[in-house]
Scaffold this active site. Structure first.
Site, PDB file in Angstrom:
ATOM      1  N   THR A  15       7.189  27.369 -21.231  1.00 19.10           N
ATOM      2  CA  THR A  15       6.192  26.989 -22.229  1.00 19.10           C
ATOM      3  C   THR A  15       6.044  25.484 -22.351  1.00 19.10           C
ATOM      4  OG1 THR A  15       6.553  29.028 -23.429  1.00 19.10           O
ATOM      5  CG2 THR A  15       5.631  27.216 -24.693  1.00 19.10           C
ATOM      6  N   TYR A  29      -0.649  31.780 -25.055  1.00 19.52           N
ATOM      7  CA  TYR A  29      -0.979  30.699 -24.132  1.00 19.52           C
ATOM      8  C   TYR A  29      -0.524  31.119 -22.750  1.00 19.52           C
ATOM      9  CZ  TYR A  29       3.968  30.224 -24.831  1.00 19.52           C
ATOM     10  OH  TYR A  29       5.295  30.525 -24.898  1.00 19.52           O
ATOM     11  N   THR A  95      12.211  29.012 -22.223  1.00 18.96           N
ATOM     12  CA  THR A  95      13.307  29.251 -23.161  1.00 18.96           C
ATOM     13  C   THR A  95      13.904  30.659 -23.046  1.00 18.96           C
ATOM     14  OG1 THR A  95      11.712  29.881 -24.844  1.00 18.96           O
ATOM     15  CG2 THR A  95      12.475  27.599 -24.862  1.00 18.96           C
ATOM     16  N   ASP A  96      13.154  31.583 -22.455  1.00 20.69           N
ATOM     17  CA  ASP A  96      13.622  32.980 -22.419  1.00 20.69           C
ATOM     18  C   ASP A  96      15.009  33.120 -21.790  1.00 20.69           C
ATOM     19  OD1 ASP A  96      11.165  33.556 -23.482  1.00 20.69           O
ATOM     20  OD2 ASP A  96      10.566  34.984 -21.936  1.00 20.69           O
ATOM     21  N   LYS A 168      19.104  32.334 -27.308  1.00 16.84           N
ATOM     22  CA  LYS A 168      17.795  32.386 -27.973  1.00 16.84           C
ATOM     23  C   LYS A 168      17.839  33.521 -28.989  1.00 16.84           C
ATOM     24  CE  LYS A 168      12.817  32.408 -27.059  1.00 16.84           C
ATOM     25  NZ  LYS A 168      11.742  32.422 -26.059  1.00 16.84           N
ATOM     26  N   GLU A 288      38.427  50.384 -29.365  1.00 12.75           N
ATOM     27  CA  GLU A 288      37.938  51.766 -29.507  1.00 12.75           C
ATOM     28  C   GLU A 288      38.000  52.542 -28.202  1.00 12.75           C
ATOM     29  OE1 GLU A 288      34.646  52.864 -32.078  1.00 12.75           O
ATOM     30  OE2 GLU A 288      34.412  50.752 -32.533  1.00 12.75           O
TER      31      GLU A 288
HETATM   32  N1  LIG Z   1       9.092  29.463 -24.804  1.00 16.14           N
HETATM   33  C1  LIG Z   1       9.129  29.799 -23.514  1.00 16.14           C
HETATM   34  O1  LIG Z   1       9.393  28.953 -22.705  1.00 16.14           O
HETATM   35  C2  LIG Z   1       8.872  31.236 -23.168  1.00 16.14           C
HETATM   36  C3  LIG Z   1       8.476  31.524 -21.762  1.00 16.14           C
HETATM   37  N2  LIG Z   1       8.196  32.914 -21.600  1.00 16.14           N
HETATM   38  C4  LIG Z   1       9.546  31.160 -20.750  1.00 16.14           C
HETATM   39  O2  LIG Z   1      10.687  31.405 -20.932  1.00 16.14           O
HETATM   40  O3  LIG Z   1       9.231  30.644 -19.744  1.00 16.14           O
END
Ligand SMILES: NC(=O)C[C@H](N)C(=O)O
Length: 331
Positions: A15, A29, A95-96, A168, A288
């Site tokens: 992103t 986006y 970020t994923d 995340k 467990e």
């Molecule tokens: N916020 C992001 O970067 C999400 C995106 N789908 C990615 O991980 O590339």
């Protein structure tokens, strides 16, 4: 005045390289469309703090990272870190799966120079876009001697996280990155403020060397829930997995109908690693489930996706379950 540090910014997409149709598109986006040089050029303040050059290695959403890309990225970072004219590295990343890449680099790079993975939750076109400040902060951290020797770091939303711990935790908010024991520090007004250090071995202290790893054994994850069946376990065995991360409920619990399935999986030579889907806490060995009896292993506090990275790296060294258990507890 001190000499400016030389920082290479490696673009992988995400992103932070995204663009939306309008400024109110904060969560809708297209990701991975803006070249890394353009992302850098959009933050001219960066040139005051470091000599920066961009290098585009991929242009993908981080959900599309795979082992091949992870290895390619790691090897390139390693190559750059060996150059005397490179003082630090920033990786722009979706970020994923930032937590997987950062943990992988944290375990396999052999350098004390700062390596910072950075992303954004909103594309640069959005109102309240977070990428520019995140990138500025990431370059600041990568330029700083204070950040050296602390392992691979993730810088987002004013915080400096250890690549080991960060995860995340929210699908759309800018304050999505969380470390169970808190961030290592903050970046405030162009200043690094560290408050804690990573306790677990990383980079130069580990037995894993990116330069010597050319493939990773297949490790898959099976998510658990009420009514879970054996179908996914069987499919991954057939697909050739070398280990299965059982992403169990609670303390890595195993449903009564899955206990014999995991015994079969282990009998076929695959390692069985119990993790917890809860998002925090450690999985207790012989809690467990009787891990000693079934020859299963448990994660420490790593979530399933981090346990996959560590297990795959461990399996490049050993296929002994006792050794694997030691490694899962060590890092
Ligand atoms: N916020 C992001 O970067 C999400 C995106 N789908 C990615 O991980 O590339």
């Amino acid at each position: 005045q001190e000499k400016k540090a030389n920082v290479v910014v490696i673009g992988t997409g995400g992103t932070i390289a995204g663009a939306g149709a309008s400024s109110v598109n904060t969560a809708a986006y297209q990701s991975a469309v803006v070249p890394v040089d353009k992302i850098i050029a959009a933050v001219p303040e960066i040139s005051k703090i470091a000599n920066v050059r961009g290098e585009q290695i991929f242009q993908i959403g981080s959900e599309s990272f795979n082992d091949e890309r992870l290895l390619k990225l790691g090897k390139r970072v390693s190559e750059l870190l060996k150059q005397s004219d490179v003082d630090g590295i920033v990786i722009t990343h979706g970020t994923d799966t930032i937590e997987e890449t950062a943990y992988f680099l944290n375990l396999t790079l052999k350098s004390d120079k700062p390596v910072v993975v950075v992303g954004s939750m909103r594309p640069g076109t959005a109102l309240g876009a977070d990428g520019a400040l995140n990138l500025y902060d990431a370059v600041l951290v990568a330029s700083s001697k204070d950040a050296a020797g602390k392992g691979t770091l993730v810088v987002m939303n004013d915080e400096i996280h250890s690549g080991r711990d960060v995860t995340k935790s929210n699908s759309f908010k800018v304050e999505t990155f969380r470390s169970a024991y808190g961030p290592l520090g903050y970046v405030v007004e162009g200043k690094l403020m560290f408050y804690r250090l990573p306790a677990r071995p990383h980079t130069t202290q580990t037995e894993f060397d990116i330069d010597k790893i050319n493939s990773l054994p297949r490790v898959d994850i099976v998510y658990n829930y009420g009514n879970v069946s054996r179908a996914a376990y069987d499919a991954f065995v057939t697909a050739g997995a070398k280990a299965i991360i059982h992403d169990g409920t609670g303390n890595g619990s195993v449903a009564e109908q899955i206990v014999p399935v995991l015994q079969e999986v282990r009998a076929k030579g695959l390692q069985v690693v119990r993790a917890t889907r809860t998002g925090s806490g450690v999985v207790i060995r012989n809690g467990e489930q009787n891990d000693d009896k079934f020859d299963w292993v448990v994660t420490d506090d790593q979530n399933a996706q981090k346990a996959r990275i560590l297990t795959a790296l461990a399996l490049t060294k050993t296929n002994d379950s006792k050794e694997l258990q030691k490694i899962l507890w060590k890092y």
